[in-house]
Design an enzyme around this catalytic site. Structure first.
Site, PDB file in Angstrom:
ATOM      1  N   CYS A  74      -1.114  -4.096  13.024  1.00  0.00           N
ATOM      2  CA  CYS A  74      -2.518  -4.002  13.415  1.00  0.00           C
ATOM      3  C   CYS A  74      -2.726  -4.588  14.808  1.00  0.00           C
ATOM      4  O   CYS A  74      -3.219  -5.710  14.979  1.00  0.00           O
ATOM      5  CB  CYS A  74      -3.426  -4.698  12.415  1.00  0.00           C
ATOM      6  SG  CYS A  74      -5.178  -4.332  12.700  1.00  0.00           S
ATOM      7  N   SER A  95       0.822  -1.208   0.000  1.00  0.00           N
ATOM      8  CA  SER A  95       0.000   0.000   0.000  1.00  0.00           C
ATOM      9  C   SER A  95       0.859   1.262   0.000  1.00  0.00           C
ATOM     10  O   SER A  95       0.602   2.209  -0.753  1.00  0.00           O
ATOM     11  CB  SER A  95      -0.923   0.001   1.219  1.00  0.00           C
ATOM     12  OG  SER A  95      -1.792  -1.111   1.187  1.00  0.00           O
ATOM     13  N   CYS A 107      -7.075   2.266  14.524  1.00  0.00           N
ATOM     14  CA  CYS A 107      -7.363   0.851  14.766  1.00  0.00           C
ATOM     15  C   CYS A 107      -8.872   0.686  14.852  1.00  0.00           C
ATOM     16  O   CYS A 107      -9.472   0.944  15.905  1.00  0.00           O
ATOM     17  CB  CYS A 107      -6.687   0.387  16.056  1.00  0.00           C
ATOM     18  SG  CYS A 107      -6.821  -1.391  16.294  1.00  0.00           S
TER      19      CYS A 107
END
Length: 451
Positions: A192, A47, A369
């Site tokens: 994450c 990304s 998040c």
């Protein structure tokens, strides 16, 4: 198969044949001899790499070094593990993500030599550059937990980290009628950081809807001293876990798994004591680490991450080197939102360096998040350096809401795929709270579409 080629948007259909091992040499636009020097070399086609490359192509030749044929929208894998999405929904062809004006070098970086402005590739190539952007991400280290690598994908041992792994999570979860479910967070960096507990809440919701919740126990073991690293959200999530009847064990680190006997060994990080627990299903949040290719180079800091100024994203020693995403040393959560926030700042700062001007764009550590908590609701945690709250919306985002879940499930995946597709998109987190309509959201996303 020829691995290094120029991808032109008007011949993407021809390039697809190369992925199948065939060549259309009658069209001179399909294959071009790749150069040995580029104004910009972007190491990594994830990304971050694709976002930066899509902007840099307007300022000179760009090479993107990326060996894989597919790009994955990894935040979706939690939903795959809960049976809400399919792995195929998260996958896109890499050719659709790398900008058409860039040269895609389908190989891997074997070494960096920033003193000579050189990158060596696994196929023996030597590439020189004026500017380098390191966007190689990190590696998931299942081998860091004894027995995990051997047990993963069998005997109820699951992890949503890695393409295809989440399918087994749903296979196990959907078959559970009773028993003990464990969920773990490692004593190590992780991409994450919310994912290990997201799947617990989604599992609890599924078990309840399936009518078997009363026959199951769910426990979350985290190496952290709290359920989440930012106090505002930790308070909300602690209450949420209690309301759902999920046990939370802090400073409890998974050190070993015996898949055949379905037992997990945890170490109390205060006392050092080891405790064994049986399980019917265990979802492991694995340790992550920097890739050796940059960790063992002069680009790395003491921890192995690409050593950048945390505000400018410029390397602390090599002023023509920048880094984005999971691989850089910025002390904030390693998420897709971090990449999105960094991309515009990095692009603007490179332009300033090229012009010999002062870099004015500053990265504040913004990361996000989106914590799926079941029942089609979500806690949208947004924060920056030192846990500073950087929320976008004019309501308390620590409260589970359906609108936040809708954005996570249905809006952001399509936006990200578009962001990495045929468009050039500059996106940074909104500079002000969004207070009005969806038109305001679109405006604040700052979409800049160039066909």
């Amino acid at each position: 198969m020829i691995s290094n080629f120029r991808c032109d948007q008007n011949v993407r259909h021809c390039i697809s044949m190369l992925k199948l091992g065939t060549r259309d040499l009658s069209n001179p636009l399909v294959l071009r001899r790749f150069a040995s020097h580029y104004k910009f070399v972007v190491a990594g086609g994830g990304s971050g790499g694709c976002a930066v490359a899509s902007n840099l192509v307007n300022h000179g030749s760009v090479a993107v070094i990326e060996p894989t044929l597919h790009h994955y929208y990894q935040p979706m894998w939690t939903l795959v593990g809960a049976g809400i999405k399919k792995t195929a929904d998260s996958r896109n062809d890499q050719i659709n993500c790398i900008p058409g004006q860039a040269t895609w070098l389908r190989t891997s970086v074997s070494s960096f030599n920033p003193d000579d402005n050189t990158v060596m590739t696994l196929d023996g190539g030597k590439i020189t550059y004026d500017y380098l952007v390191v966007a190689l991400g990190l590696e998931v280290r299942f081998d860091k937990i004894k027995g995990l690598k051997e047990s993963l994908g069998t005997n109820g041992v699951c992890s949503n980290y890695g393409p295809g792994n989440a399918d087994y999570t749903w296979e196990v979860l959907s078959s559970i009628k009773s028993g003990k479910l464990l969920f773990t967070f490692p004593n190590a960096p992780i991409k994450c950081a919310g994912a290990p507990q997201k799947i617990m809440y989604l599992a609890e919701s599924h078990l309840r809807k399936a009518g078997v919740r009363g026959s199951c126990t769910l426990d979350y073991h985290t190496a952290l001293p709290a359920i989440f690293g930012v106090p505002k959200y930790a308070e909300a999530l602690t209450k949420l876990a209690a309301d759902k009847g999920c046990g939370v064990h802090t400073k409890s680190n998974l050190v070993e798994i015996d898949g055949e006997n379905k037992t997990a060994v945890f170490q109390d990080l205060d006392s050092g004591e080891l405790n064994s627990e049986s399980f019917d299903m265990i979802h492991v949040g694995p340790p992550c680490a920097p890739l050796p290719v940059y960790a063992e180079s002069s680009l790395a800091d003491a921890g192995g991450w690409v050593d950048v100024d945390k505000h400018t994203l410029q390397h602390t020693k090599y002023k023509n080197v920048f880094s984005i995403g999971d691989c850089n040393s910025c002390p904030t959560g390693k998420t897709a939102a971090k990449v999105a926030a960094e991309s515009g700042i990095l692009y603007n700062n490179i332009k300033k360096v090229m012009a010999g001007k002062e870099m004015k764009k500053r990265y504040n550590g913004y990361t996000s998040c989106p914590l799926t908590v079941g029942d089609d609701k979500l806690v949208l945690a947004e924060f920056g350096y030192d846990g500073a709250i950087l929320e976008t919306f004019p309501f308390n985002q620590a409260k589970p809401r359906w609108i936040s879940y809708f954005m996570k499930k249905d809006i952001m995946p399509h936006f990200i795929l578009a962001w990495l597709g045929a468009w050039n998109v500059a996106w940074s987190r909104p500079s002000k709270k969004i207070t009005s309509s969806w038109q305001g959201i679109v405006k604040q996303l700052k979409l800049q579409v160039n066909y």
